[in-house]
Design an enzyme around this catalytic site. Sequence first.
Site, PDB file in Angstrom:
ATOM      1  N   ASP A  13       2.716 -12.226 -17.181  1.00  0.00           N
ATOM      2  CA  ASP A  13       1.548 -12.738 -17.906  1.00  0.00           C
ATOM      3  C   ASP A  13       1.022 -11.623 -18.808  1.00  0.00           C
ATOM      4  OD1 ASP A  13      -0.455 -14.406 -18.724  1.00  0.00           O
ATOM      5  OD2 ASP A  13      -1.640 -14.265 -16.890  1.00  0.00           O
ATOM      6  N   ASP A 106       2.249 -16.895 -23.846  1.00  0.00           N
ATOM      7  CA  ASP A 106       2.006 -15.558 -23.284  1.00  0.00           C
ATOM      8  C   ASP A 106       2.397 -15.410 -21.817  1.00  0.00           C
ATOM      9  OD1 ASP A 106       0.004 -17.160 -22.261  1.00  0.00           O
ATOM     10  OD2 ASP A 106      -1.591 -15.690 -22.532  1.00  0.00           O
ATOM     11  N   GLU A 107       3.201 -16.328 -21.293  1.00  0.00           N
ATOM     12  CA  GLU A 107       3.615 -16.176 -19.895  1.00  0.00           C
ATOM     13  C   GLU A 107       4.989 -16.795 -19.675  1.00  0.00           C
ATOM     14  OE1 GLU A 107       1.490 -18.437 -16.913  1.00  0.00           O
ATOM     15  OE2 GLU A 107       0.690 -19.775 -18.438  1.00  0.00           O
TER      16      GLU A 107
END
Length: 390
Positions: A13, A106-107
């Site tokens: 993350d 974003d992960e």
Amino acid sequence: MEQTAERRIAHIDMDAFFASVEQLDHPEWRGRPLAVGDGPRSVVSAASYEIRAFGVHSAMPVQQAKKLCPHGLFVPVRMWRYKEFSRRVMAVLQRFSPLVEQASVDEAYLDATGLERLFGPPEEFALTLRAAVKAETGLTCSVGVAPVRFLAKIASDFHKPDGQTIIAPGDVRAFLDALPVQKIPGVGGKTLEALHKLGVRLAGDVLRHPAEFWGRRLGERGLWLYELAQGKDDRPVTPFTPPKSSSAENTFEKDTHDPAVLRRWLLLQSERVGADLRAQGVRGRTVTLKAKFADFTQVTRSRTLPEGVCDTRSIFDTALALLAELNPKKDLRLIGVGVSQFGERPRQFSLMEPQPETRPKGALDQALDAVRGRFGKGAIVRGDLLHFDD
């Protein structure tokens, strides 16, 4: 007989991703309270750790955030820029394992089963991975490693920013017994209220009742909760599936149907979508115009072209034609452009072709991509977009 490796799933993350990209691109903003999201009708898309200290968080109306932190920096969303960094992050992860599943911009999840021979125990693996992301992007991430997916995701949030949490198989029961039940994905709102009424505040409390009890109380969700409370989650990491479309859209600070304003937005969005297609190495045949009126009525117009395109001019010209077809007489609050129906891959254009008039369509875009890739997005701007603040 060879022993099967213990299953290990990593969840990666990025830390305050959008805000961190902005602070990386603008060193003078580092250390300052910053929120991504501007305009009276916008919400905060991301909040730096500095501005979170003032109570600002994502999904909060920008107007409310500015009251909490009047001296904070509020900057526009630059999704194209975040997507660039996202692609770089995913490329780093794929160096470690072919089983990488991107969960959002974003992960991602990564199947780390059996990687001990290459990268050492989970603690060393997580350190090596975080260092590789930092070296490639200049950004930090947090990593959780566990025997199952949902625990890996929970673990990645435990030591943010720039941290890691490892849950060994033998520690799963103790970890869950002390875990607030609302940390389990999918538990929130009415479900949490119902659980509290039953005296369930920790994940371990769920096991006071059998599966049949939770099935009667919460249906399928209750049975799933019971499985997770035991540390069971058989969902695999599914490798990345290429996107089927690319789009860009903007909500205006002030509603408008001014053709000149709409034209400039369409050019900017067409440029972004074209750059994304070229970065992916794909062409799309269908161009779609999206428009939302001031009364929130939404319409789309699409046109399928004879061949796939990835150059800005073709996308823009088609979007303009669709806008003319729509011919809005009322104010719009949002406009956007998308390209889908991917197929053929674009060929590499040469900037050394002797006769400019015979260069293949898109040679200018290739030149712009090269300059921006080396010197940044602001290094070169189309004349029609000078002084146009997005």
